[in-house]
Motif scaffolding. Structure first.
Motif, mmCIF file in Angstrom:
data_model
loop_
_atom_site.group_PDB
_atom_site.id
_atom_site.type_symbol
_atom_site.label_atom_id
_atom_site.label_comp_id
_atom_site.label_asym_id
_atom_site.label_seq_id
_atom_site.Cartn_x
_atom_site.Cartn_y
_atom_site.Cartn_z
ATOM 1 N N ARG A 177 0.826 -1.204 0.000
ATOM 2 C CA ARG A 177 0.000 0.000 0.000
ATOM 3 C C ARG A 177 0.857 1.249 0.000
ATOM 4 O O ARG A 177 0.447 2.292 -0.518
ATOM 5 C CB ARG A 177 -0.903 -0.029 1.224
ATOM 6 C CG ARG A 177 -1.742 1.232 1.390
ATOM 7 C CD ARG A 177 -2.544 1.160 2.646
ATOM 8 N NE ARG A 177 -3.114 2.450 2.965
ATOM 9 C CZ ARG A 177 -3.698 2.710 4.110
ATOM 10 N NH1 ARG A 177 -3.769 1.783 5.033
ATOM 11 N NH2 ARG A 177 -4.203 3.886 4.337
ATOM 12 N N ALA A 178 2.080 1.140 0.557
ATOM 13 C CA ALA A 178 2.947 2.312 0.647
ATOM 14 C C ALA A 178 3.280 2.862 -0.729
ATOM 15 O O ALA A 178 3.588 4.032 -0.887
ATOM 16 C CB ALA A 178 4.229 1.969 1.403
ATOM 17 N N ALA A 179 3.240 2.029 -1.763
ATOM 18 C CA ALA A 179 3.534 2.490 -3.127
ATOM 19 C C ALA A 179 2.380 3.277 -3.711
ATOM 20 O O ALA A 179 2.472 3.770 -4.841
ATOM 21 C CB ALA A 179 3.853 1.301 -4.020
ATOM 22 N N GLY A 180 1.293 3.396 -2.983
ATOM 23 C CA GLY A 180 0.151 4.164 -3.454
ATOM 24 C C GLY A 180 -0.670 3.450 -4.512
ATOM 25 O O GLY A 180 -1.423 4.083 -5.241
ATOM 26 N N ASP A 181 -0.526 2.136 -4.625
ATOM 27 C CA ASP A 181 -1.249 1.370 -5.647
ATOM 28 C C ASP A 181 -2.590 0.952 -5.071
ATOM 29 O O ASP A 181 -2.696 -0.009 -4.309
ATOM 30 C CB ASP A 181 -0.420 0.156 -6.054
ATOM 31 C CG ASP A 181 -1.032 -0.587 -7.232
ATOM 32 O OD1 ASP A 181 -0.290 -1.343 -7.867
ATOM 33 O OD2 ASP A 181 -2.231 -0.431 -7.499
ATOM 34 N N ASP A 182 -3.652 1.677 -5.443
ATOM 35 C CA ASP A 182 -4.978 1.357 -4.916
ATOM 36 C C ASP A 182 -5.437 -0.036 -5.326
ATOM 37 O O ASP A 182 -6.130 -0.723 -4.571
ATOM 38 C CB ASP A 182 -6.004 2.383 -5.399
ATOM 39 C CG ASP A 182 -5.840 3.729 -4.703
ATOM 40 O OD1 ASP A 182 -5.195 3.755 -3.640
ATOM 41 O OD2 ASP A 182 -6.348 4.732 -5.227
ATOM 42 N N ALA A 183 -5.064 -0.446 -6.532
ATOM 43 C CA ALA A 183 -5.464 -1.774 -6.982
ATOM 44 C C ALA A 183 -4.842 -2.843 -6.103
ATOM 45 O O ALA A 183 -5.508 -3.811 -5.703
ATOM 46 C CB ALA A 183 -5.063 -1.982 -8.436
ATOM 47 N N ALA A 184 -3.549 -2.682 -5.790
ATOM 48 C CA ALA A 184 -2.885 -3.668 -4.940
ATOM 49 C C ALA A 184 -3.492 -3.662 -3.543
ATOM 50 O O ALA A 184 -3.634 -4.717 -2.904
ATOM 51 C CB ALA A 184 -1.389 -3.370 -4.880
ATOM 52 N N ARG A 185 -3.863 -2.475 -3.064
ATOM 53 C CA ARG A 185 -4.485 -2.390 -1.745
ATOM 54 C C ARG A 185 -5.815 -3.141 -1.718
ATOM 55 O O ARG A 185 -6.119 -3.859 -0.763
ATOM 56 C CB ARG A 185 -4.692 -0.918 -1.413
ATOM 57 C CG ARG A 185 -5.411 -0.623 -0.094
ATOM 58 C CD ARG A 185 -5.362 0.878 0.176
ATOM 59 N NE ARG A 185 -6.139 1.223 1.352
ATOM 60 C CZ ARG A 185 -7.395 1.661 1.315
ATOM 61 N NH1 ARG A 185 -8.007 1.768 0.147
ATOM 62 N NH2 ARG A 185 -8.033 1.979 2.425
ATOM 63 N N MET A 186 -6.605 -2.989 -2.795
ATOM 64 C CA MET A 186 -7.879 -3.691 -2.862
ATOM 65 C C MET A 186 -7.667 -5.200 -2.919
ATOM 66 O O MET A 186 -8.411 -5.969 -2.300
ATOM 67 C CB MET A 186 -8.677 -3.209 -4.073
ATOM 68 C CG MET A 186 -10.051 -3.862 -4.204
ATOM 69 S SD MET A 186 -11.149 -3.527 -2.800
ATOM 70 C CE MET A 186 -11.610 -1.830 -3.136
ATOM 71 N N VAL A 187 -6.658 -5.648 -3.653
ATOM 72 C CA VAL A 187 -6.344 -7.079 -3.710
ATOM 73 C C VAL A 187 -6.045 -7.607 -2.312
ATOM 74 O O VAL A 187 -6.540 -8.668 -1.900
ATOM 75 C CB VAL A 187 -5.148 -7.333 -4.648
ATOM 76 C CG1 VAL A 187 -4.631 -8.761 -4.486
ATOM 77 C CG2 VAL A 187 -5.548 -7.073 -6.097
ATOM 78 N N HIS A 188 -5.244 -6.868 -1.583
ATOM 79 C CA HIS A 188 -4.894 -7.293 -0.231
ATOM 80 C C HIS A 188 -6.129 -7.403 0.658
ATOM 81 O O HIS A 188 -6.301 -8.394 1.400
ATOM 82 C CB HIS A 188 -3.899 -6.289 0.361
ATOM 83 C CG HIS A 188 -3.629 -6.499 1.817
ATOM 84 N ND1 HIS A 188 -2.846 -7.528 2.284
ATOM 85 C CD2 HIS A 188 -4.061 -5.811 2.911
ATOM 86 C CE1 HIS A 188 -2.793 -7.470 3.609
ATOM 87 N NE2 HIS A 188 -3.521 -6.436 4.016
ATOM 88 N N LEU A 189 -7.018 -6.419 0.565
ATOM 89 C CA LEU A 189 -8.196 -6.420 1.430
ATOM 90 C C LEU A 189 -9.165 -7.544 1.062
ATOM 91 O O LEU A 189 -9.781 -8.156 1.941
ATOM 92 C CB LEU A 189 -8.893 -5.064 1.347
ATOM 93 C CG LEU A 189 -8.089 -3.898 1.944
ATOM 94 C CD1 LEU A 189 -8.763 -2.583 1.650
ATOM 95 C CD2 LEU A 189 -7.920 -4.077 3.456
ATOM 96 N N VAL A 190 -9.317 -7.826 -0.234
ATOM 97 C CA VAL A 190 -10.189 -8.929 -0.638
ATOM 98 C C VAL A 190 -9.625 -10.250 -0.135
ATOM 99 O O VAL A 190 -10.372 -11.120 0.338
ATOM 100 C CB VAL A 190 -10.361 -8.944 -2.167
ATOM 101 C CG1 VAL A 190 -11.071 -10.221 -2.622
ATOM 102 C CG2 VAL A 190 -11.162 -7.725 -2.626
ATOM 103 N N ARG A 191 -8.308 -10.426 -0.216
ATOM 104 C CA ARG A 191 -7.694 -11.658 0.304
ATOM 105 C C ARG A 191 -7.987 -11.809 1.793
ATOM 106 O O ARG A 191 -8.285 -12.918 2.266
ATOM 107 C CB ARG A 191 -6.187 -11.629 0.061
ATOM 108 C CG ARG A 191 -5.781 -11.860 -1.386
ATOM 109 C CD ARG A 191 -4.274 -11.734 -1.538
ATOM 110 N NE ARG A 191 -3.581 -12.682 -0.679
ATOM 111 C CZ ARG A 191 -3.230 -13.918 -1.042
ATOM 112 N NH1 ARG A 191 -3.519 -14.342 -2.275
ATOM 113 N NH2 ARG A 191 -2.612 -14.719 -0.210
ATOM 114 N N ARG A 192 -7.891 -10.714 2.546
ATOM 115 C CA ARG A 192 -8.167 -10.794 3.979
ATOM 116 C C ARG A 192 -9.640 -11.116 4.246
ATOM 117 O O ARG A 192 -9.971 -11.822 5.198
ATOM 118 C CB ARG A 192 -7.789 -9.476 4.652
ATOM 119 C CG ARG A 192 -6.281 -9.239 4.669
ATOM 120 C CD ARG A 192 -5.957 -7.925 5.305
ATOM 121 N NE ARG A 192 -6.448 -7.864 6.678
ATOM 122 C CZ ARG A 192 -6.488 -6.740 7.396
ATOM 123 N NH1 ARG A 192 -6.103 -5.612 6.850
ATOM 124 N NH2 ARG A 192 -6.924 -6.757 8.633
#
Length: 768
Positions: free
Chosen positions: A360-375
């Motif tokens: 998330r630190a890279a500011g990639d909203d898509a990657a952040r959403m991927v992480h949250l869906v996995r959780r």
């Protein structure tokens, strides 16, 4: 201040007083300038927008007159020699300067943009008010009654935006529990579009806005889970389709595959599935049926992409995830996912996301959403479905692709529907593609019988199946209205909706293919089906190289069939595109296409077929061309030759010599094909001064009656010709031979035949 209302019948108001706009084409010019407000529009562009590809010679002068009249009307106090505030003209271009708030179309589009921003911010109340304002601007069909291809294209575009906005409004009202208001929105829209039979079903199954608990009918009060589809879509299977219930026909294999995907995800082995197919093939119906019943504990989130979702980063994925949150029990990740639905918020539960692979630190909203869906999958199985995924924004597509690749080890199923040829979505290697093709004849027949007012007979059923080519939407329309005059308004709307996502350039190409194929669709077997790329290039005055990308796109979208020849996949689309075109424009286009094909030396039977398809009136030039090519046309396609000659014979404006030549050919070809030619031959014989032609036509008429067994009439024609002595020698001999053949069949003594009923002698003694 001037205000223009285009979302309905066109009105212009200045200081609350309505202006009389005058003729329809003058109004069309105003609409073009209004929808290009602040931009220079050339006179040629106005001509093309109002008249299309074949304008009259007076078009340029008419444009000048229309603009002058509009300028005086809209700025009555402007001095003739001073520049106007509203109208300006420079170098053959015209410009209408109006602020966007003075044109209701721009206000509508602006409100849609505002609603999308409110949607991204999670401000449901504000979005409801904004969407309601946008819909209140509509007063009927956009640009109602305005002629020309520009107005028609804008009508299609704006209507689809209205439907998409209404879908969103119904979803918002439903999500807020305002069911009666939602139903009224549907009723009002159906009243404005009574022939759009898909509207009530389309608007009745939209998912409610995420985050609001809505009881689903028949699910015992559970929230969008268990027995209901994700996002509040009610499963509709079985029953009478005419009562608004949607049934699936011929999709058993695909349905089992999707349900197995749900079961696998529940078991911890997820994946990604894309349902791919052309417009109207049943992607949404399959998705609805597949997700209509999921095991308890499996959360389902459903979202729908549209033209506006491409501008909202992660908007469609947030909608799907938000819907999933209300479909079952929640856990610690719920707060994080709720925060993720707000792009300006922080994720209070995301304490470890800064150091893992989603960064998330890279500011990639898509990657952040991927992480949250996995959780979120740690709390239980999850199904995320996006209908019309090809409309998703780039961030959603990146996140979706990543999740598809990771889902095999998670209790996560991703299901998206995509339109054939819509883009790279369908090529994702991480997803399994379920392609929906045409229905098989058995399933297509079952669908027709389910929707037809009465069971069709075998021939009628075969005709419907041939026209629709296994396409469910076309089958339903044809089944419901098979006895109505073609094309029905519902069928025209259905075809228009399926083609509306394509750019105008591609739609023009498809219309040209339809026109080049129209006659053979009405007369199967007359010509090879479809047209060649060379013929299409000639007709449209384009190069083959220019057309190649458009043809490839149409084939990828499933509109054009594969093969060496260019052919619209569904015959009914050919007929709708051809027959729904206004008659004057149809004649003009067919005449233009025929002239261009003849100019490059195309097969004359193809040129003649275009003339017939457009019912183009014959002038002396066209008739001369036909006379010069009739033998070749007759050799290649006798049916086209006969039809073209019959069409020419009916043109009373043609000179007599031309009509005699062509009608004589018509009589010859009819006789050659075994048809009765007496009327045509008699018409020529009564008017020609040529002894050879007169003799041939009298013999043709007599022989036609002889073949039908009407020997008395044959003898009567022969005796009259022999007695008048105005025919060539060879025809005298042939008529005598005919009389010899039929004498035993005439009434009376064969050696002394009695007088016929007409009083003419039945034997040969009157012959010279």
């Amino acid at each position: 201040m001037l205000y223009l209302r285009l979302l309905g019948p066109v009105h212009a108001l200045r200081d609350d007083a309505e202006l009389l706009l005058g003729s329809a084409r003058r109004t069309a010019v105003l609409c073009v300038l209004a929808l290009h407000a602040g931009q220079q529009v050339s006179r040629d562009e106005l001509v093309s927008a109002v008249w299309g590809e074949d304008p009259p010679t007076s078009a340029t002068g008419n444009i000048y007159t229309y603009v002058s009249t509009l300028r005086r009307m809209l700025e009555p106090v402007r001095d003739r020699w001073t520049a106007g505030r509203l109208f300006s003209s420079v170098g053959g271009t015209y410009q209408l300067d109006l602020p966007p708030e003075c044109v209701d179309v721009f206000r509508f589009e602006s409100l849609r943009s505002t609603a999308r921003r409110q949607r991204s911010a999670g401000d449901v109340d504000a979005e409801v008010d904004t969407v309601a304002q946008a819909l209140r601007l509509w007063r009927g069909d956009a640009l109602a009654g305005v002629p020309g291809p520009f107005a028609e294209g804008q009508r299609v575009r704006l209507t689809e935006l209205r439907f998409a906005t209404a879908e969103r409004y119904v979803a918002l009202l439903t999500g807020c529990g305002r069911h009666e208001e939602a139903a009224q929105v549907v009723d009002d829209l159906v009243a404005d579009y009574p022939h759009r039979e898909d509207l009530r079903t389309r608007l009745a199954v939209v998912p409610p806005v995420p985050g609001v608990s809505v009881p689903v009918p028949g699910d015992g009060g559970r929230r969008n889970g268990g027995g209901a589809t994700g996002g509040g879509r009610e499963t509709r299977t079985g029953g009478d389709p005419r009562a608004g219930v949607t049934r699936l026909f011929g999709r058993d294999v695909a349905l089992r595959r999707l349900r197995r995907g749900v079961a696998d995800a529940v078991g911890g082995r997820g994946g990604g599935i894309l349902i791919e197919g052309p417009a109207g093939i049943g992607r949404t119906a399959l998705l609805t049926a597949a997700l209509g019943s999921v095991p308890d504990g499996c959360r389902v989130g459903w979202a729908v992409g549209d033209e506006g979702t491409r501008d909202v980063p992660l908007g469609v994925l947030r909608d799907a995830v938000g819907a999933a949150l209300t479909s079952g029990t929640t856990g610690p990740a719920t707060g994080a996912l709720v925060a993720a639905a707000d792009p300006t918020g922080d994720d209070p539960a995301d304490t470890g996301a800064r150091t893992d692979g989603t960064d998330r630190a890279a500011g990639d909203d898509a990657a952040r959403m991927v992480h949250l869906v996995r959780r979120a999958t740690a709390e239980g199985p999850l199904v995320l479905a996006v209908d019309d995924l090809h409309w998703a924004d780039p961030a959603t597509l990146r996140a979706w692709a990543t999740l598809s690749g990771q889902a095999a080890g998670l209790p996560l199923l991703l299901v998206g529907t995509v339109r054939s040829g819509a883009g790279p979505v369908a090529g994702w290697a991480a997803a399994e593609v379920v392609t929906l093709g045409p229905l098989d004849p058995s399933s297509a027949g079952a669908l027709v019988r389910a929707h037809a007012p009465r069971p069709p007979g075998p021939q009628e059923l075969a005709r419907l199946l041939d026209q629709a080519g296994g396409h469910p939407d076309y089958l339903r329309q044809l089944a419901r209205h098979g006895s109505d005059p073609f094309p029905t308004a519902g069928l025209v709307s259905t075809v228009g909706a399926h083609l509306s996502p394509f750019p105008e350039e591609l739609r023009r190409l498809l219309r040209a293919v339809a026109f080049l194929s129209a006659y053979e669709v009405g007369s199967p077997g007359t010509l090879p089906e479809g047209c060649t790329m060379t013929e299409l290039a000639a007709a449209t005055d384009r190069s083959v190289e220019d057309l190649a990308p458009l043809v490839a796109a149409a084939r990828a979208a499933g509109v054009l069939a594969s093969g060496d020849r260019l052919r619209l996949r569904h015959r009914v689309v050919v007929r709708v595109l051809h027959e729904s075109t206004p008659a004057a424009l149809r004649v003009a286009l067919c005449r233009q296409y025929a002239k261009r094909l003849a100019g490059v030396g195309a097969a004359p039977e193809r040129v003649a077929a275009l003339v017939l398809a457009g019912e183009v009136p014959f002038d002396d030039r066209t008739a001369g061309w036909l006379a010069g090519h009739v033998e070749r046309i007759a050799e290649a396609s006798p049916r086209i030759a006969v039809a073209a000659l019959a069409h020419a014979h009916a043109q009373h404006a043609l000179g007599l010599d031309r009509r005699l030549t062509l009608t004589a050919w018509l009589a010859r070809l009819l006789l050659r094909a075994g048809h009765h030619a007496a009327a045509e031959a008699g018409w020529v014989a009564a008017r020609t001064a040529d002894p050879e032609l007169s003799g041939e036509m009298r013999w043709t008429a007599a022989h036609s009656h002889e073949r039908r067994g009407d020997f008395e009439t044959a003898a009567e024609i022969a005796h009259t010709a022999l007695r008048e002595r105005r025919i060539g020698p060879q025809w005298i001999d042939r008529l005598r031979a005919l009389l010899g053949r039929i004498r035993p069949s005439l009434p009376g003594n064969p050696t002394e035949p009695q007088l016929s009923r007409s009083g003419l002698v039945g034997g040969t003694r009157d012959a010279p």
